[in-house]
Design an enzyme around this catalytic site. Structure first.
Site, PDB file in Angstrom:
ATOM      1  N   GLU A  50       0.872  -1.264  -0.004  1.00 25.57           N
ATOM      2  CA  GLU A  50      -0.044  -0.070   0.031  1.00 25.57           C
ATOM      3  C   GLU A  50       1.030   1.180  -0.074  1.00 25.57           C
ATOM      4  O   GLU A  50       1.982   1.514   0.870  1.00 25.57           O
ATOM      5  CB  GLU A  50      -0.999  -0.109   1.332  1.00 25.57           C
ATOM      6  CG  GLU A  50      -2.294   0.740   1.022  1.00 25.57           C
ATOM      7  CD  GLU A  50      -3.038   0.970   2.332  1.00 25.57           C
ATOM      8  OE1 GLU A  50      -3.573   2.067   2.387  1.00 25.57           O
ATOM      9  OE2 GLU A  50      -2.702   0.144   3.190  1.00 25.57           O
TER      10      GLU A  50
ATOM     11  N   ASP B  82       8.309   4.428  -8.174  1.00 21.98           N
ATOM     12  CA  ASP B  82       7.101   5.125  -7.753  1.00 21.98           C
ATOM     13  C   ASP B  82       7.252   6.342  -8.717  1.00 21.98           C
ATOM     14  O   ASP B  82       8.230   7.067  -8.913  1.00 21.98           O
ATOM     15  CB  ASP B  82       6.860   5.695  -6.400  1.00 21.98           C
ATOM     16  CG  ASP B  82       5.513   5.953  -6.155  1.00 21.98           C
ATOM     17  OD1 ASP B  82       4.535   5.058  -6.460  1.00 21.98           O
ATOM     18  OD2 ASP B  82       5.207   7.145  -5.788  1.00 21.98           O
TER      19      ASP B  82
HETATM   20  P1  IMP Z   1       2.409   4.143  -8.969  1.00 21.46           P
HETATM   21  O1  IMP Z   1       3.911   4.466  -9.186  1.00 21.46           O
HETATM   22  O2  IMP Z   1       2.313   2.586  -8.864  1.00 21.46           O
HETATM   23  O3  IMP Z   1       1.827   4.558  -8.087  1.00 21.46           O
HETATM   24  O4  IMP Z   1       1.574   4.246 -10.349  1.00 21.46           O
HETATM   25  C1  IMP Z   1       2.364   5.638 -11.226  1.00 21.46           C
HETATM   26  C2  IMP Z   1       1.248   5.972 -12.247  1.00 21.46           C
HETATM   27  O5  IMP Z   1       1.667   6.787 -12.933  1.00 21.46           O
HETATM   28  C3  IMP Z   1       0.818   4.740 -13.200  1.00 21.46           C
HETATM   29  O6  IMP Z   1      -0.183   3.850 -12.886  1.00 21.46           O
HETATM   30  C4  IMP Z   1       0.647   5.409 -14.374  1.00 21.46           C
HETATM   31  O7  IMP Z   1      -0.732   5.888 -14.454  1.00 21.46           O
HETATM   32  C5  IMP Z   1       1.375   6.819 -14.285  1.00 21.46           C
HETATM   33  N1  IMP Z   1       2.797   6.541 -15.072  1.00 21.46           N
HETATM   34  C6  IMP Z   1       3.957   6.502 -14.253  1.00 21.46           C
HETATM   35  N2  IMP Z   1       4.984   6.356 -15.501  1.00 21.46           N
HETATM   36  C7  IMP Z   1       4.124   6.394 -16.521  1.00 21.46           C
HETATM   37  C8  IMP Z   1       4.541   6.433 -18.079  1.00 21.46           C
HETATM   38  O8  IMP Z   1       5.795   6.211 -18.120  1.00 21.46           O
HETATM   39  N3  IMP Z   1       3.637   6.587 -18.817  1.00 21.46           N
HETATM   40  C9  IMP Z   1       2.448   6.624 -18.339  1.00 21.46           C
HETATM   41  N4  IMP Z   1       1.740   6.903 -17.316  1.00 21.46           N
HETATM   42  C10 IMP Z   1       2.803   6.630 -16.266  1.00 21.46           C
END
Ligand code: IMP
Length: 196
Positions: free
Chosen positions: A42, A71
């Site tokens: 989480e 992240d």
């Molecule tokens: P987390 O790091 O798991 O919180 O998720 C980051 C979120 O940012 C992802 O689910 C995408 O929606 C967005 N994100 C991060 N990197 C990229 C990328 O390279 N392309 C498009 N969306 C991204």
């Protein structure tokens, strides 16, 4: 530094594909958290760094293996940096088609010159009994007026990097995106660290 296996602390298939590709030169086994039945940690932090560390440290402690977590998120200037660290949760039920439409709607009155945005990525590398290392990457660009392209994942179809020719990230091929992306930049710093 030597180890023969690394875990990617993510369940996001788009990130896994990009990170696997870039880690190929290491020649070591790369498993995702899902493949090892490790939980989705989480994200209770308020910064990319806090969340990346949380994920890497928890999964490294659970598995006893080196663990690399990413992240990342999309920060839009006209929205004071939103959705930022909440990029995954901004999209209802992780439906990024809806999430992108919501962003385009929020920016509907915003001119091209004011649609500046960047992707940020913080990678944390944790190993049992070692200090966690952190690597950052960023790519600047702007939010397009409409979705374009079908490659990549997440918000790629509405992000147009400055270092390009007007195409969205979803119109780049994988290697081309990795060269300039936030994740590519952070990961190259990680690879340099391993070679030291
Ligand atoms: P987390 O790091 O798991 O919180 O998720 C980051 C979120 O940012 C992802 O689910 C995408 O929606 C967005 N994100 C991060 N990197 C990229 C990328 O390279 N392309 C498009 N969306 C991204």
């Amino acid at each position: 530094m030597s180890f023969d296996k690394i875990i990617l602390a993510t369940h996001n298939q788009g990130k896994i594909a990009e990170m696997r590709e870039m880690l190929k030169p290491l020649g070591i086994a790369v498993s995702s958290a899902a493949e090892l039945n490790l939980p989705d940690v989480e994200e209770t932090g308020t910064t990319f760094e806090e969340n990346a560390k949380l994920k890497a440290e928890q999964l490294s402690a659970l598995s006893g293996l080196p663990c690399l977590a990413d992240d990342s998120g999309l920060c839009v200037d006209a929205l004071d940096g939103r959705p930022g660290v909440y990029s995954a949760r901004y999209a209802p039920n992780r439906d990024f088609d809806k999430g992108m439409q919501m962003l385009l709607d929020e920016l509907s009155a915003t001119k091209d010159t004011e649609r500046k945005a960047h992707f940020s990525c913080v990678m944390a590398f944790a190993r049992p009994d070692e200090k966690t290392q952190v690597f950052e990457g960023r790519v600047d660009g702007r939010i397009a007026q409409a979705k374009k392209g079908s490659g990549g994942f997440g918000y790629d179809p509405i992000f147009v990097p400055d270092e390009g020719d007007g195409r969205s990230f979803a119109e780049f091929d994988g290697a081309e995106k990795n060269k300039i992306s936030h994740r590519g930049r952070a990961l190259r710093k990680f690879l340099e660290y391993l070679q030291k």
